[in-house]
Design a protein around this motif. Sequence first.
Motif, mmCIF file in Angstrom:
data_model
loop_
_atom_site.group_PDB
_atom_site.id
_atom_site.type_symbol
_atom_site.label_atom_id
_atom_site.label_comp_id
_atom_site.label_asym_id
_atom_site.label_seq_id
_atom_site.Cartn_x
_atom_site.Cartn_y
_atom_site.Cartn_z
ATOM 1 N N PRO A 1 0.174 7.167 -6.929
ATOM 2 C CA PRO A 1 1.076 6.733 -5.853
ATOM 3 C C PRO A 1 2.549 6.697 -6.268
ATOM 4 C CG PRO A 1 -0.874 5.345 -5.927
ATOM 5 C CD PRO A 1 -0.889 6.168 -7.175
ATOM 6 N N THR A 2 2.827 6.108 -7.437
ATOM 7 C CA THR A 2 4.224 5.988 -7.861
ATOM 8 C C THR A 2 4.845 7.355 -8.110
ATOM 9 O OG1 THR A 2 3.806 3.821 -8.861
ATOM 10 C CG2 THR A 2 5.770 5.013 -9.593
ATOM 11 N N THR A 3 4.120 8.215 -8.814
ATOM 12 C CA THR A 3 4.636 9.554 -9.096
ATOM 13 C C THR A 3 4.863 10.334 -7.804
ATOM 14 O OG1 THR A 3 3.464 9.575 -11.205
ATOM 15 C CG2 THR A 3 4.195 11.700 -10.326
ATOM 16 N N ALA A 4 3.932 10.204 -6.863
ATOM 17 C CA ALA A 4 4.048 10.934 -5.601
ATOM 18 C C ALA A 4 5.264 10.479 -4.808
ATOM 19 C CB ALA A 4 2.776 10.749 -4.783
ATOM 20 N N ALA B 1 3.244 1.399 1.607
ATOM 21 C CA ALA B 1 3.825 0.188 1.011
ATOM 22 C C ALA B 1 4.788 0.548 -0.116
ATOM 23 C CB ALA B 1 2.706 -0.722 0.500
ATOM 24 N N ARG B 2 4.411 1.525 -0.936
ATOM 25 C CA ARG B 2 5.290 1.909 -2.047
ATOM 26 C C ARG B 2 6.557 2.602 -1.549
ATOM 27 N NH1 ARG B 2 2.441 2.241 -7.388
ATOM 28 N NH2 ARG B 2 0.369 1.367 -7.042
ATOM 29 N N VAL B 3 6.425 3.399 -0.502
ATOM 30 C CA VAL B 3 7.614 4.016 0.077
ATOM 31 C C VAL B 3 8.577 2.935 0.554
ATOM 32 C CG1 VAL B 3 8.457 5.349 2.048
ATOM 33 C CG2 VAL B 3 6.540 6.206 0.696
ATOM 34 N N ASP B 4 8.055 1.932 1.259
ATOM 35 C CA ASP B 4 8.911 0.849 1.750
ATOM 36 C C ASP B 4 9.558 0.084 0.598
ATOM 37 O OD1 ASP B 4 8.335 1.466 4.376
ATOM 38 O OD2 ASP B 4 6.664 0.059 4.521
ATOM 39 N N VAL C 1 11.981 2.999 -1.736
ATOM 40 C CA VAL C 1 13.063 3.760 -1.109
ATOM 41 C C VAL C 1 14.106 2.797 -0.573
ATOM 42 C CG1 VAL C 1 13.661 5.432 0.669
ATOM 43 C CG2 VAL C 1 11.469 5.616 -0.525
ATOM 44 N N ALA C 2 15.304 2.889 -1.123
ATOM 45 C CA ALA C 2 16.347 1.934 -0.753
ATOM 46 C C ALA C 2 17.114 2.353 0.493
ATOM 47 C CB ALA C 2 17.307 1.739 -1.929
ATOM 48 N N GLY C 3 17.504 3.599 0.561
ATOM 49 C CA GLY C 3 18.366 4.043 1.654
ATOM 50 C C GLY C 3 17.612 4.290 2.946
ATOM 51 N N ALA C 4 18.145 3.782 4.062
ATOM 52 C CA ALA C 4 17.490 3.959 5.362
ATOM 53 C C ALA C 4 17.476 5.424 5.775
ATOM 54 C CB ALA C 4 18.207 3.125 6.426
ATOM 55 N N GLU C 5 18.532 6.166 5.398
ATOM 56 C CA GLU C 5 18.613 7.577 5.804
ATOM 57 C C GLU C 5 17.493 8.380 5.149
ATOM 58 O OE1 GLU C 5 19.436 11.733 5.646
ATOM 59 O OE2 GLU C 5 19.599 10.412 3.885
ATOM 60 N N VAL C 6 17.237 8.119 3.874
ATOM 61 C CA VAL C 6 16.143 8.809 3.183
ATOM 62 C C VAL C 6 14.803 8.348 3.718
ATOM 63 C CG1 VAL C 6 14.976 9.103 0.953
ATOM 64 C CG2 VAL C 6 17.475 9.243 1.093
ATOM 65 N N ARG C 7 14.652 7.040 3.941
ATOM 66 C CA ARG C 7 13.366 6.509 4.430
ATOM 67 C C ARG C 7 12.997 7.105 5.787
ATOM 68 N NH1 ARG C 7 9.145 6.007 5.628
ATOM 69 N NH2 ARG C 7 7.715 4.223 5.680
ATOM 70 N N ARG D 1 13.432 9.972 6.796
ATOM 71 C CA ARG D 1 12.976 11.360 6.684
ATOM 72 C C ARG D 1 11.654 11.496 5.947
ATOM 73 N NH1 ARG D 1 16.102 14.413 3.627
ATOM 74 N NH2 ARG D 1 17.612 12.890 2.862
ATOM 75 N N LEU D 2 11.096 10.406 5.490
ATOM 76 C CA LEU D 2 9.820 10.430 4.761
ATOM 77 C C LEU D 2 8.663 10.090 5.697
ATOM 78 C CD1 LEU D 2 10.641 8.653 1.366
ATOM 79 C CD2 LEU D 2 10.422 11.088 1.815
ATOM 80 N N ARG D 3 7.566 10.827 5.569
ATOM 81 C CA ARG D 3 6.350 10.571 6.340
ATOM 82 C C ARG D 3 5.170 10.467 5.389
ATOM 83 N NH1 ARG D 3 10.107 10.456 9.157
ATOM 84 N NH2 ARG D 3 10.480 11.427 11.198
ATOM 85 N N VAL D 4 4.146 9.738 5.818
ATOM 86 C CA VAL D 4 2.899 9.627 5.059
ATOM 87 C C VAL D 4 1.752 9.934 6.012
ATOM 88 C CG1 VAL D 4 1.393 8.126 3.699
ATOM 89 C CG2 VAL D 4 3.886 7.887 3.516
ATOM 90 N N HIS D 5 0.955 10.953 5.692
ATOM 91 C CA HIS D 5 -0.136 11.368 6.577
ATOM 92 C C HIS D 5 -1.344 11.795 5.762
ATOM 93 C CE1 HIS D 5 2.096 11.221 10.301
ATOM 94 N NE2 HIS D 5 3.013 12.062 9.869
ATOM 95 N N ASP D 6 -2.500 11.834 6.416
ATOM 96 C CA ASP D 6 -3.647 12.502 5.807
ATOM 97 C C ASP D 6 -3.645 13.960 6.236
ATOM 98 O OD1 ASP D 6 -5.065 12.829 8.307
ATOM 99 O OD2 ASP D 6 -5.634 10.722 8.182
#
Length: 750
Positions: A638-641, A670-673, A676-682, A684-689
């Motif tokens: 998870p952390t590396t990803a 949860a790890r993304v939240d 990831v500090a910046g709202a602009e980067v967050r 643009r990130l998605r998590v899906h199966d």
Amino acid sequence: MTAPAPDSRRDPTGADVAPTEPEAGAKRAAIEAEQAHLDRVHDRVEHLRRRADERAAQAAADHSGSTFQARFERDVTAHHHASRAARYTFGDVESLAFGRLDLVDGDHLHVGRVSVVDDRGDVLLVDWRAPASAAFYQATPASPMDVVRRRTLVTRGRDLRDLDDELLDADAAERLGLGSVTGQGALLAALSRTRTAHMRDIVATIQADQDRIIRSPATGTLVVTGGPGTGKTVVALHRVAYLLYGDRDRFEGRGILVVGPSRAFTEYTARVLPSLGEDRAVQRSLDGFAPRGLRVTGWDEPDVAAVKGDLAMAELCRRAVAAAVPPLPPTTRVSFDGSTAQVDARSLAQIRRRLLGRTSADRAQSTYHARAGAADDALRAALWKAWRSARRASGGRPPEERSGTGFDQALDDSAQVTMLRRCFWPVLDATGVLEAVATGRVDLDRLADGLLDAGQRRLLRDAWAAADGWTVDDVALLDEVRAVLGTVPAPTSDRPRESDPGLRVTGDVPDAEVLYADVEDDDYRDFAHVVVDEAQDLTPMQWRMVARRGPYASWTVVGDLAQRSRVAEPRDWDAVARLIGRRQVAVQGLTVNYRTPVEIVEVARAVLAAAGYDPDAVPQAVRESGRRPVLYRTQDLPTTAVRAAVDAAERADGTVVLIAPPEMLADLEARVDRLVAGAEVRDRLRVHDARTVKGLEFDDVVVVAPDRIAAASAVGLHQLYVAVTRATRSLAVVADPDAHVPGEEHLTRA
């Protein structure tokens, strides 16, 4: 033809395109002239839209007529102008005009999203769907179709940013004095742009093979096949816009239904049709067919989905309706005219079983609720027969006919009979019926006798027992039950009708103002055309669910059998045609991958080969990214990803997705939240199966635990193939230290 110079460009099919040497300043002058024309187009469209809005508002506000005919004409006029305004409203689109054709007769025409004519009757813009515009997409140097020069305009809103010329007839160009002003190839420019949360239309860069499919006539069933990145989905949506343009009365009047695999998919594609000026199509995901307000969460495992999707479930659902009716009172007393009869439940239950055995989802007049009147008649007849027998037994002489005796009124006044009637043929709802089966209140073994074996029944019981809500695969069962039940008869109203002094045709209802089919209604069943995307994943029961929305429709079916998420039938397109009531299909394939760079395609080939498919079935990529896919080996997946995803997001604009097994999604979110500090980067990130991302595309993709995705089911490698083909720019794979990674030889170790 002379050989091309060494610096010649190539089009996506590999054909050489001759270079040109424009004169100094020619490009600047061409851009200025095209910008002036573009301004005229935008100004005229804005004028037409404002005028249509004003006329729609005026018509809606006109209350001068009090008759039904006057109200009807008012609403028709308002609808006409509102529809016209909608066709001139495009939202956030690149441009209204995107091309120009110079013809051998010296004339020229501009191609765009809609036809535009000025007050003098001069054509400023020709709709891309018009026959005259076909050459913009289909003309080639070998077959120029009377086109001398094709010009593509690269725009952003009202501003012309660049243009790109292609001479198709050199002799005619020399005769007409036409040169070529080149820029970055329009197609490659579009492909290199970063992605957003919504699919863009491709109207400015439709390729010839795509255009032929878009313009195919709407007869029977057209299957559009092709691997990832070939543009199947966007071609199908442009086909919808083309059909609406070509036969608006047919397709707008009865509506077009577009079915996607998931809500994420329909949200992603939702803006394409409005950007083309069309809003009459209904876009719905498979879970969107659930009864209104019902909570639907996720999919079943493939083996469970195979059972729920089997056609045997249609008969099980019909039996479930019969099993869901409540037991009858042991005895019911019927008193009339001094005589009393006692009617036992057993004889009435036999009558009810006979009636329930005739219910059917396939005939509107045979649904459960449609037979409510017949059931009530049968019950009254049985009670009349029992009362006559009791009357004779007491020495009386009963009347031969029930009519005119007052017997029916006596039944209506009897509390016991009222209770019996409520139990005999009650109003049922689909959710309650299937819930009774899922919770065990109705015996599944009895329902499934002769339909499902013991293992299949066990899978159903375990899946329903473990579920915390309905799944997408349950929705087709709910819809089947709903079809068996039919529509609950509307209660009769004693409300007096509004007085209407106007004249009207016999049969007109003065207070009815529904002028057009409500295609958004859950119960609407008469679409003129149905589009089904990711069709390889629909179960037979889901095909029944979709097919009953368009029994007389033409169809566009879009899919790729190599990307299947299911292990059961149907396995070919002819079987699909039979499920939707068609005997045969016309299949057209797309073979060019416009999305995935060559470097990632090599990984996809290896995954497809591992899945047992011919790796040459992977579509040909048209571009390189210059970036080899990366493999991370780590014990902390998870952390590396997440760090790999953040690095990709910070490296360049665009969308980034983490694709992982379902059990890892919550941890990754949860790890993304957290990381990831910046709202602009967050943002643009998605998590899906892997199943949720089907049909979507992202700039950068991080695939987590590919071995677990591949091993999750019999179609796990197909899911992995989907995952690695979502990227338009870069691919990273994050795996355990010793995990087997298909295609590892094409990955660079980080």
